[in-house]
Design a protein around this motif. Structure first.
Motif, PDB file in Angstrom:
ATOM      1  N   ALA A  78      43.267  49.166   3.786  1.00  0.00           N
ATOM      2  CA  ALA A  78      42.448  48.189   3.906  1.00  0.00           C
ATOM      3  C   ALA A  78      42.552  47.193   3.115  1.00  0.00           C
ATOM      4  O   ALA A  78      42.978  45.751   2.994  1.00  0.00           O
ATOM      5  CB  ALA A  78      40.793  48.288   3.737  1.00  0.00           C
ATOM      6  N   HIS A  79      43.300  47.551   1.521  1.00  0.00           N
ATOM      7  CA  HIS A  79      43.633  46.465   0.451  1.00  0.00           C
ATOM      8  C   HIS A  79      44.785  45.853   0.576  1.00  0.00           C
ATOM      9  O   HIS A  79      45.287  44.940   0.094  1.00  0.00           O
ATOM     10  CB  HIS A  79      43.214  47.230  -0.809  1.00  0.00           C
ATOM     11  N   THR A  80      45.856  46.781   1.243  1.00  0.00           N
ATOM     12  CA  THR A  80      47.344  46.426   1.038  1.00  0.00           C
ATOM     13  C   THR A  80      47.665  45.775   2.548  1.00  0.00           C
ATOM     14  O   THR A  80      48.575  44.936   2.562  1.00  0.00           O
ATOM     15  CB  THR A  80      48.173  47.663   0.949  1.00  0.00           C
ATOM     16  N   LYS A  81      47.117  46.342   3.456  1.00  0.00           N
ATOM     17  CA  LYS A  81      47.673  45.855   4.978  1.00  0.00           C
ATOM     18  C   LYS A  81      46.665  45.047   5.860  1.00  0.00           C
ATOM     19  O   LYS A  81      46.874  44.590   6.961  1.00  0.00           O
ATOM     20  CB  LYS A  81      48.366  47.352   5.719  1.00  0.00           C
ATOM     21  N   GLY A  82      45.322  45.307   5.239  1.00  0.00           N
ATOM     22  CA  GLY A  82      44.194  44.892   6.290  1.00  0.00           C
ATOM     23  C   GLY A  82      44.023  43.540   6.499  1.00  0.00           C
ATOM     24  O   GLY A  82      44.186  43.001   7.770  1.00  0.00           O
ATOM     25  N   GLU A  83      44.419  42.535   5.388  1.00  0.00           N
ATOM     26  CA  GLU A  83      44.525  41.101   5.964  1.00  0.00           C
ATOM     27  C   GLU A  83      45.558  40.721   6.894  1.00  0.00           C
ATOM     28  O   GLU A  83      45.370  40.026   7.822  1.00  0.00           O
ATOM     29  CB  GLU A  83      44.588  40.266   4.595  1.00  0.00           C
ATOM     30  N   LYS A  84      46.762  41.411   6.896  1.00  0.00           N
ATOM     31  CA  LYS A  84      47.794  40.953   7.725  1.00  0.00           C
ATOM     32  C   LYS A  84      47.551  41.581   9.387  1.00  0.00           C
ATOM     33  O   LYS A  84      47.511  40.972  10.196  1.00  0.00           O
ATOM     34  CB  LYS A  84      49.147  41.721   7.569  1.00  0.00           C
ATOM     35  N   LEU A  85      47.042  42.804   9.324  1.00  0.00           N
ATOM     36  CA  LEU A  85      46.484  43.192  10.806  1.00  0.00           C
ATOM     37  C   LEU A  85      45.523  42.557  11.267  1.00  0.00           C
ATOM     38  O   LEU A  85      45.326  42.089  12.423  1.00  0.00           O
ATOM     39  CB  LEU A  85      46.157  44.862  10.345  1.00  0.00           C
ATOM     40  N   LEU A  86      44.581  42.008  10.411  1.00  0.00           N
ATOM     41  CA  LEU A  86      43.465  41.101  10.860  1.00  0.00           C
ATOM     42  C   LEU A  86      43.913  39.778  11.455  1.00  0.00           C
ATOM     43  O   LEU A  86      43.463  39.593  12.623  1.00  0.00           O
ATOM     44  CB  LEU A  86      42.289  40.890   9.748  1.00  0.00           C
ATOM     45  N   SER A  87      44.810  39.193  10.592  1.00  0.00           N
ATOM     46  CA  SER A  87      45.472  38.021  11.072  1.00  0.00           C
ATOM     47  C   SER A  87      46.146  37.987  12.219  1.00  0.00           C
ATOM     48  O   SER A  87      46.169  37.146  13.037  1.00  0.00           O
ATOM     49  CB  SER A  87      46.181  37.222   9.796  1.00  0.00           C
ATOM     50  N   GLN A  88      46.775  39.183  12.495  1.00  0.00           N
ATOM     51  CA  GLN A  88      47.384  39.309  13.785  1.00  0.00           C
ATOM     52  C   GLN A  88      46.562  39.963  15.036  1.00  0.00           C
ATOM     53  O   GLN A  88      46.945  40.055  16.043  1.00  0.00           O
ATOM     54  CB  GLN A  88      48.345  40.600  13.682  1.00  0.00           C
ATOM     55  N   GLY A  89      45.173  40.059  14.967  1.00  0.00           N
ATOM     56  CA  GLY A  89      44.278  40.322  15.749  1.00  0.00           C
ATOM     57  C   GLY A  89      44.366  41.763  16.153  1.00  0.00           C
ATOM     58  O   GLY A  89      43.537  42.030  17.163  1.00  0.00           O
ATOM     59  N   ARG A  90      44.992  42.644  15.494  1.00  0.00           N
ATOM     60  CA  ARG A  90      45.037  43.819  15.851  1.00  0.00           C
ATOM     61  C   ARG A  90      43.745  44.583  15.491  1.00  0.00           C
ATOM     62  O   ARG A  90      43.706  45.956  15.996  1.00  0.00           O
ATOM     63  CB  ARG A  90      46.088  44.445  15.188  1.00  0.00           C
ATOM     64  N   VAL A  91      42.941  44.271  14.636  1.00  0.00           N
ATOM     65  CA  VAL A  91      41.592  44.828  14.446  1.00  0.00           C
ATOM     66  C   VAL A  91      40.471  44.023  14.180  1.00  0.00           C
ATOM     67  O   VAL A  91      40.631  42.891  14.165  1.00  0.00           O
ATOM     68  CB  VAL A  91      41.678  45.854  12.992  1.00  0.00           C
ATOM     69  N   GLN A  92      39.223  44.593  14.437  1.00  0.00           N
ATOM     70  CA  GLN A  92      38.201  43.642  14.831  1.00  0.00           C
ATOM     71  C   GLN A  92      37.665  43.253  13.263  1.00  0.00           C
ATOM     72  O   GLN A  92      37.171  42.212  13.047  1.00  0.00           O
ATOM     73  CB  GLN A  92      36.964  44.110  15.533  1.00  0.00           C
ATOM     74  N   GLY A  93      37.934  44.398  12.385  1.00  0.00           N
ATOM     75  CA  GLY A  93      37.291  43.927  10.975  1.00  0.00           C
ATOM     76  C   GLY A  93      37.952  44.919   9.796  1.00  0.00           C
ATOM     77  O   GLY A  93      38.545  46.149  10.434  1.00  0.00           O
ATOM     78  N   VAL A  94      37.891  44.665   8.781  1.00  0.00           N
ATOM     79  CA  VAL A  94      38.355  45.502   7.650  1.00  0.00           C
ATOM     80  C   VAL A  94      37.513  45.412   6.601  1.00  0.00           C
ATOM     81  O   VAL A  94      36.923  44.420   5.991  1.00  0.00           O
ATOM     82  CB  VAL A  94      39.742  44.693   7.057  1.00  0.00           C
ATOM     83  N   PHE A  95      37.041  46.560   5.981  1.00  0.00           N
ATOM     84  CA  PHE A  95      36.182  46.663   4.826  1.00  0.00           C
ATOM     85  C   PHE A  95      36.500  47.784   3.991  1.00  0.00           C
ATOM     86  O   PHE A  95      37.158  48.711   4.232  1.00  0.00           O
ATOM     87  CB  PHE A  95      35.011  47.071   5.452  1.00  0.00           C
ATOM     88  N   GLY A  96      36.192  47.691   2.559  1.00  0.00           N
ATOM     89  CA  GLY A  96      36.640  48.886   1.579  1.00  0.00           C
ATOM     90  C   GLY A  96      35.848  49.847   1.671  1.00  0.00           C
ATOM     91  O   GLY A  96      34.796  49.999   2.120  1.00  0.00           O
ATOM     92  N   GLN A  97      36.555  50.908   0.583  1.00  0.00           N
ATOM     93  CA  GLN A  97      35.536  51.998   0.509  1.00  0.00           C
ATOM     94  C   GLN A  97      34.184  51.915   0.128  1.00  0.00           C
ATOM     95  O   GLN A  97      33.382  52.542   0.457  1.00  0.00           O
ATOM     96  CB  GLN A  97      36.275  53.011  -0.320  1.00  0.00           C
ATOM     97  N   SER A  98      33.944  50.937  -0.737  1.00  0.00           N
ATOM     98  CA  SER A  98      32.514  50.848  -1.154  1.00  0.00           C
ATOM     99  C   SER A  98      31.561  50.441  -0.144  1.00  0.00           C
ATOM    100  O   SER A  98      30.300  50.432  -0.488  1.00  0.00           O
ATOM    101  CB  SER A  98      32.394  49.750  -2.483  1.00  0.00           C
ATOM    102  N   GLU A  99      32.112  49.769   1.219  1.00  0.00           N
ATOM    103  CA  GLU A  99      31.017  49.320   2.073  1.00  0.00           C
ATOM    104  C   GLU A  99      30.689  50.449   3.117  1.00  0.00           C
ATOM    105  O   GLU A  99      30.117  49.949   4.139  1.00  0.00           O
ATOM    106  CB  GLU A  99      31.954  48.265   2.689  1.00  0.00           C
TER     107      GLU A  99
END
Length: 415
Positions: A78-99
């Motif tokens: 989530a911390h290394t690839k999450g933003e890219k996958l989100l911007s590509q529309g491949r995932v609905q949401g990204v959240f870290g372990q603390s959440e």
């Protein structure tokens, strides 16, 4: 009717624990173990190597082709690839372990989101079941203060911090009441437990062993310097698994310096020989093909490996992680060379494991974990696999096995 959520977990035992926390925390959704039934898929990702990232992307492609499920990404990736996958529309949401305790609210968000969370977070969850498992994974700490030159994990898990001892013990009490007898203590750097809480790994394990129902305690990977005199005092305890996984990463002195490791081969060998004299099977982590690993240094490493009483191996070819010191080190090692070295290493340790199993003549204490192709699969006190043929359902049972056959890959018995 509640929507169904399928959890796909990659990587380490810490991720297995985190997935269970999310399952336990869900109120508005139901867990399914059948992927095709899922309305929602949560990918708990690993990013320790390029291969780990590739596995996550491959699985994501599989879901996209075969399912209409909404996909959410958590875990280290989530911390290394999450933003890219989100911007590509491949995932609905990204959240870290603390959440993860907020799993219901995460999965119910209508708009795409990125919430990396807090890297200083300490779990407060208490898990009292592990869906589909015979063993229980207990996360006792999070993060790492080591700064090995190749490793991205401290940047996605944060600095070392210990879970509350009372919560750990309460969790194990509940799990023991629910029938679990084997507990695997896990974390990012397990041996660092208790550093700022006036405790230690050995002290915690002694307290765990006194809980009724606890039969065997296993450990995740620890560092050589974490096998202290205090820890050595518990080596003869009957509840301690007769297998220790001690991370070396390399056995060449120069390579250990390149990797910014804290262990020294000469001391590592003395420690391993001591543990072997106590009857322990010993596993290790190892990286082949790290920048600077010349043929001469590799030859030195293999001579040293052959001298070590190793029985298990968790090894990788080096994988460049952007932002780490190793990523800019030269000279780089050819990928094929790194893979050939990995196979050479695996072959040596595989032979050592077979020798160890042949030399052991006592009963095997086995917990059967699952059934596959008509055989029941479990692991003994040395963390060696055994396949058991039986007319009865053995999943979850403890067996003492005296009569068994030693095969090249595993042991076999008929009961």
């Amino acid at each position: 009717m509640k929507k169904k959520v399928y959890f796909k977990t990659f990587g380490c035992r810490t991720n297995l624990y985190d997935s269970q926390v999310m399952m336990s925390a869900m109120q508005d959704y139901d867990v399914t173990e059948i992927e095709s039934e899922a309305d929602v898929v949560v990918i708990n990702s690993c990013t320790v190597t390029n291969g780990a990232d590739s596995h996550v992307r491959s699985y994501l492609s599989h879901v996209e082709k075969s399912s209409g499920a909404k996909v959410f990404l958590t875990g280290c990736g989530a911390h290394t690839k999450g933003e890219k996958l989100l911007s590509q529309g491949r995932v609905q949401g990204v959240f870290g372990q603390s959440e993860k305790m907020k799993i219901d609210s995460m999965l119910s968000k209508d708009k795409p989101f990125y919430e990396p969370g807090d890297l200083n977070h300490i779990d407060e969850a208490v898990v009292d079941d592990f869906v589909g498992m015979s063993r229980a994974f207990i996360k006792i700490q999070e993060g790492c203060n080591f700064r090995c030159s190749y490793c991205i994990i401290p940047f996605v898990r944060g600095d070392a911090r210990s879970m509350d001892e009372g919560r750990i013990l309460e969790q194990i009490r509940r799990l023991a009441l629910n029938g679990f007898g084997e507990f695997i203590l896990t974390g990012t750097n397990v041996g660092s437990y208790g550093q700022k809480t006036n405790s230690s790994l050995a002290q915690l394990m002694k307290k765990i062993s006194q809980i009724r129902g606890v039969r065997r305690i296993r450990l995740g990977s620890v560092e050589p310097i974490q096998i202290t005199d205090e820890f050595k005092e518990i080596l003869n305890e009957p509840w301690l698994e007769r297998h220790l996984h001690i991370a070396l990463q390399h056995t060449s002195e120069q390579m250990l310096k390149h990797m910014n490791r804290r262990n020294v081969y000469k001391q590592d060998r003395e420690l391993f020989e001591f543990l072997a004299s106590k009857g322990f099977a010993i596993g290790t982590d190892f990286i082949t093909g790290h920048p600077g690993e010349s043929q001469q240094l590799w030859n030195e490493a293999m001579r040293n490996v052959k001298d070590l009483p190793l029985t298990h191996l968790h090894a990788f070819t080096y994988s460049k992680r952007d932002g780490t010191p190793s990523a800019i080190m030269k000279p780089e090692v050819n990928g094929k060379v790194a893979k050939d070295r990995l196979h050479e290493l695996e072959s040596v340790v595989k032979a050592k494991n077979l020798e160890f199993r042949k030399a052991f003549s006592s009963e095997l204490e086995v917990l059967i974990e699952n059934e596959k192709d008509g055989l029941y699969i479990g692991y003994d006190q040395h963390f060696n696999k055994i396949s058991v043929e039986s007319d009865e359902d053995l999943v979850g049972n403890w067996l003492s096995i005296k009569d068994y056959k030693i095969k090249e890959e595993f042991n076999y018995a008929r009961v």
